[in-house]
Write a protein that holds these residues in place. Structure first.
Motif, PDB file in Angstrom:
ATOM      1  N   TYR A 129      61.986  65.938  26.973  1.00  0.00           N
ATOM      2  CA  TYR A 129      60.718  66.414  27.551  1.00  0.00           C
ATOM      3  C   TYR A 129      60.923  67.638  28.432  1.00  0.00           C
ATOM      4  O   TYR A 129      60.060  68.515  28.485  1.00  0.00           O
ATOM      5  CB  TYR A 129      59.995  65.288  28.299  1.00  0.00           C
ATOM      6  CG  TYR A 129      59.386  64.333  27.317  1.00  0.00           C
ATOM      7  CD1 TYR A 129      58.251  64.692  26.592  1.00  0.00           C
ATOM      8  CD2 TYR A 129      59.966  63.115  27.043  1.00  0.00           C
ATOM      9  CE1 TYR A 129      57.725  63.850  25.629  1.00  0.00           C
ATOM     10  CE2 TYR A 129      59.452  62.261  26.090  1.00  0.00           C
ATOM     11  CZ  TYR A 129      58.329  62.632  25.384  1.00  0.00           C
ATOM     12  OH  TYR A 129      57.810  61.817  24.421  1.00  0.00           O
ATOM     13  N   THR A 130      62.088  67.714  29.108  1.00  0.00           N
ATOM     14  CA  THR A 130      62.353  68.913  29.905  1.00  0.00           C
ATOM     15  C   THR A 130      62.431  70.118  28.978  1.00  0.00           C
ATOM     16  O   THR A 130      61.909  71.195  29.285  1.00  0.00           O
ATOM     17  CB  THR A 130      63.665  68.754  30.703  1.00  0.00           C
ATOM     18  OG1 THR A 130      63.538  67.619  31.533  1.00  0.00           O
ATOM     19  CG2 THR A 130      63.958  69.959  31.561  1.00  0.00           C
ATOM     20  N   GLU A 131      63.046  69.944  27.813  1.00  0.00           N
ATOM     21  CA  GLU A 131      63.164  71.039  26.844  1.00  0.00           C
ATOM     22  C   GLU A 131      61.764  71.485  26.386  1.00  0.00           C
ATOM     23  O   GLU A 131      61.484  72.677  26.311  1.00  0.00           O
ATOM     24  CB  GLU A 131      63.980  70.530  25.638  1.00  0.00           C
ATOM     25  CG  GLU A 131      64.474  71.595  24.706  1.00  0.00           C
ATOM     26  CD  GLU A 131      65.698  72.347  25.209  1.00  0.00           C
ATOM     27  OE1 GLU A 131      66.395  71.837  26.105  1.00  0.00           O
ATOM     28  OE2 GLU A 131      65.943  73.463  24.720  1.00  0.00           O
ATOM     29  N   ILE A 132      60.896  70.505  26.113  1.00  0.00           N
ATOM     30  CA  ILE A 132      59.534  70.845  25.661  1.00  0.00           C
ATOM     31  C   ILE A 132      58.779  71.568  26.785  1.00  0.00           C
ATOM     32  O   ILE A 132      58.135  72.593  26.570  1.00  0.00           O
ATOM     33  CB  ILE A 132      58.770  69.572  25.224  1.00  0.00           C
ATOM     34  CG1 ILE A 132      59.462  68.933  24.018  1.00  0.00           C
ATOM     35  CG2 ILE A 132      57.320  69.874  24.906  1.00  0.00           C
ATOM     36  CD1 ILE A 132      58.930  67.561  23.623  1.00  0.00           C
ATOM     37  N   ALA A 219      59.468  65.843  33.813  1.00  0.00           N
ATOM     38  CA  ALA A 219      59.867  66.992  32.986  1.00  0.00           C
ATOM     39  C   ALA A 219      59.419  68.321  33.594  1.00  0.00           C
ATOM     40  O   ALA A 219      60.049  69.350  33.360  1.00  0.00           O
ATOM     41  CB  ALA A 219      59.292  66.848  31.583  1.00  0.00           C
ATOM     42  N   GLY A 220      58.341  68.286  34.391  1.00  0.00           N
ATOM     43  CA  GLY A 220      57.827  69.531  34.963  1.00  0.00           C
ATOM     44  C   GLY A 220      58.476  69.890  36.284  1.00  0.00           C
ATOM     45  O   GLY A 220      58.722  71.071  36.564  1.00  0.00           O
ATOM     46  N   PHE A 221      58.753  68.876  37.113  1.00  0.00           N
ATOM     47  CA  PHE A 221      59.218  69.168  38.477  1.00  0.00           C
ATOM     48  C   PHE A 221      60.605  68.601  38.778  1.00  0.00           C
ATOM     49  O   PHE A 221      61.465  69.295  39.282  1.00  0.00           O
ATOM     50  CB  PHE A 221      58.213  68.628  39.504  1.00  0.00           C
ATOM     51  CG  PHE A 221      56.861  69.250  39.366  1.00  0.00           C
ATOM     52  CD1 PHE A 221      56.559  70.451  39.991  1.00  0.00           C
ATOM     53  CD2 PHE A 221      55.887  68.650  38.583  1.00  0.00           C
ATOM     54  CE1 PHE A 221      55.316  71.052  39.844  1.00  0.00           C
ATOM     55  CE2 PHE A 221      54.642  69.232  38.424  1.00  0.00           C
ATOM     56  CZ  PHE A 221      54.353  70.434  39.053  1.00  0.00           C
ATOM     57  N   MET A 222      60.793  67.302  38.480  1.00  0.00           N
ATOM     58  CA  MET A 222      62.046  66.657  38.888  1.00  0.00           C
ATOM     59  C   MET A 222      63.249  67.180  38.083  1.00  0.00           C
ATOM     60  O   MET A 222      64.315  67.389  38.617  1.00  0.00           O
ATOM     61  CB  MET A 222      61.944  65.142  38.706  1.00  0.00           C
ATOM     62  CG  MET A 222      60.823  64.501  39.496  1.00  0.00           C
ATOM     63  SD  MET A 222      61.170  64.532  41.236  1.00  0.00           S
ATOM     64  CE  MET A 222      62.431  63.290  41.327  1.00  0.00           C
TER      65      MET A 222
END
Ligand code: SF4
Ligand code: SF4
Length: 480
Positions: A129-132, A219-222
């Motif tokens: 999800y971080t990649e997305i 995925a957006g912040f952490m």
């Protein structure tokens, strides 16, 4: 002389008084520095994207697949039934879940022993999800330098617009992820009609928002904070490494002394190693570390630094592999790739693989040869053993018959274990497809059939419409 002595002042020695050292406040808190990973292309990045596509097509697609009249994969907690394509599992099939967990744990051991944090770098939901989310960020706000410039600059209409758009897309992905997650527990078709009528139940609403918020936040912040501080796997992974485990490694012998140079310069004349100190390996790292400092627990083994370093090596005309997957032994003994791989598949790996395959095989065999129904026998606690007419003792039970097939089934009940033991209630039970039915069952025994006390008996349940017989143990009480 005497006058001189008289005038001479008496000097009193002063012992220095120890003073309190000035108190210094040492803060153990380090402010979090935002990481702006640079995008990268290469072999390992391609593998990560393949894993993103494969895992997400399965995750988002599976709840939409139909199997006959129902959803193919559905964990219906309300009726405690789990559907996985042709399989219908009951809570009594918990053993398969245990088997699945053992397979997951063993696979993790195996992959970690082969190539370190393979799971973390390529398939973990946090990475995926971080990649997305990073892709969305790059699409809306540009690559690393543009993002840094924008974040350091003042708020403008353009900045506000881009940030809003990015967060909007992130929120949509998060909510859709939450919606899909709930779709594994509540039929997707029902959820869609609830959504169309704006008639979502409180639990569904809670879980969609909760899971969606977790995706958005993680995925957006952490991002790397989850891997560094929250994931327990990062802590014990090193215990599973040995000197033949493939890990992302910087070849210090080849790279040092590092330093910038012109493309045409001969590094040996400048007394320089192959590392041109471009810092790109640090810029692409999702956890913000410098692989040149050696193996660090923050490294998730994603190979981004190896990818970018290969592109740098290509540009300056040096051989690739200054940063690469290698083992401690291979680096020490200067093994070739072939020799390294030969040592990677060592006895430990073969043992793990053997155990893993055996367990997978055992579970498959057990799943495909199991009796397609289950029975639970419960003694009726409200009715103790009682004496009935014609000199007989009667015990009452409740039999729960669970049909794990996709069609209605009839079952014949009988009882054995004591001379003269008979079933006096209905002998045939019909159970609709994938349903369970509880039936009261009366069992009678002549007085001379057994002494007072508790005796082991067995209920025999035979399927009349498909092959399968089950024997369920219980006890028959004979009063004094
Ligand atoms: S990317 Fe390669 S060349 Fe550039 S600093 Fe890192 S190790 Fe050195
Ligand atoms: S050091 Fe390299 S392999 Fe490790 S997390 Fe950073 S980029 Fe990925």
């Amino acid at each position: 002389m005497n006058a001189e002595l008289k005038n001479e002042k008496k000097v009193i020695p002063i012992t220095p008084v120890p003073t309190e050292p000035e108190a210094q406040l040492v803060s153990l808190y380090a402010a979090h520095e935002k990481i702006y990973p640079r995008s990268v292309k290469g072999v390992f990045s391609n593998w990560r994207w393949i894993m993103v596509w494969v895992t997400q097509i399965i995750f988002y697609g599976l709840p939409w697949v139909e199997w006959g009249q129902r959803q193919a994969v559905l964990f219906d907690l309300g009726v405690r039934r789990f559907y996985i394509f042709g399989l219908v599992l009951y809570p009594q099939d918990f053993i398969y879940l245990t088997g699945l967990l053992i397979i997951a744990a063993l696979s993790l051991f195996l992959f970690t022993a082969v190539a370190g944090r393979l799971w973390c770098g390529y398939a973990c939901p946090q990475t995926v999800y971080t990649e997305i989310f990073l892709w969305v960020e790059k699409f809306v706000e540009g690559d690393r330098s543009a993002r840094i410039r924008r974040d350091e600059g003042p708020m403008t209409a353009e900045k506000l617009g881009r940030k809003t758009a990015k967060h909007l897309i992130w929120v949509l992905i998060g909510v859709w992820t939450g919606f899909t997650f709930v779709g594994y527990f509540t039929p997707m078709q029902a959820m869609m009609s609830q959504l169309a009528n704006l008639d979502f139940g409180p639990w569904e609403t809670f879980w969609v928002l909760f899971y969606g918020f977790a995706t958005y936040g993680n995925a957006g912040f952490m991002r790397e904070q989850v891997c560094k501080h929250m994931c327990p796997y990062a802590r014990f992974q090193s215990a599973m490494f040995d000197k033949d485990t493939l890990i992302v490694t910087y070849d210090a012998e080849r790279g040092e002394p590092r330093g910038a140079r012109s493309k045409k310069a001969d590094p040996t004349k400048l007394n320089l190693g192959a590392c041109v100190d471009c810092s790109l390996c640090v810029q692409v790292c999702p956890t913000g570390i410098d692989i040149r400092k050696g193996l660090q627990y923050e490294c998730i083994g994603c190979g981004a630094c190896a990818d970018v370093c290969d592109t740098v090596m290509d540009k300056v005309g040096y051989p690739r592999g200054l940063v690469k997957y290698s083992t401690e032994n291979a680096m020490l003994n200067k093994w070739t790739q072939k020799q390294t791989l030969r040592h990677v598949f060592r006895p430990r790996i073969l043992v793990y693989t053997g155990i893993l395959l055996t367990i997978v095989l055992a579970i498959m065999v057990s799943l495909f040869t199991r009796t397609p129904f289950k029975v639970d026998v419960v003694r009726d606690r409200g009715v103790m053993a009682r004496v009935v007419e014609a000199g007989k003792t009667e015990n009452v039970y409740r039999l729960q018959v669970m049909n794990a097939t996709e069609s209605g089934q009839r079952y014949r009940l009988s009882v054995e274990g004591l001379p003269g033991l008979v079933l006096t209630s209905e002998e045939t039970v019909s159970v609709p497809s994938t349903e369970a039915r509880t039936v009261p069952v009366r069992v009678q025994l002549p007085f001379e059939g057994a002494k007072p006390g508790s005796h082991e008996i067995h209920f025999k349940i035979e399927s009349l419409d498909s092959p399968g017989v089950l024997l369920e143990k219980s006890t028959f009480l004979v009063p004094e």
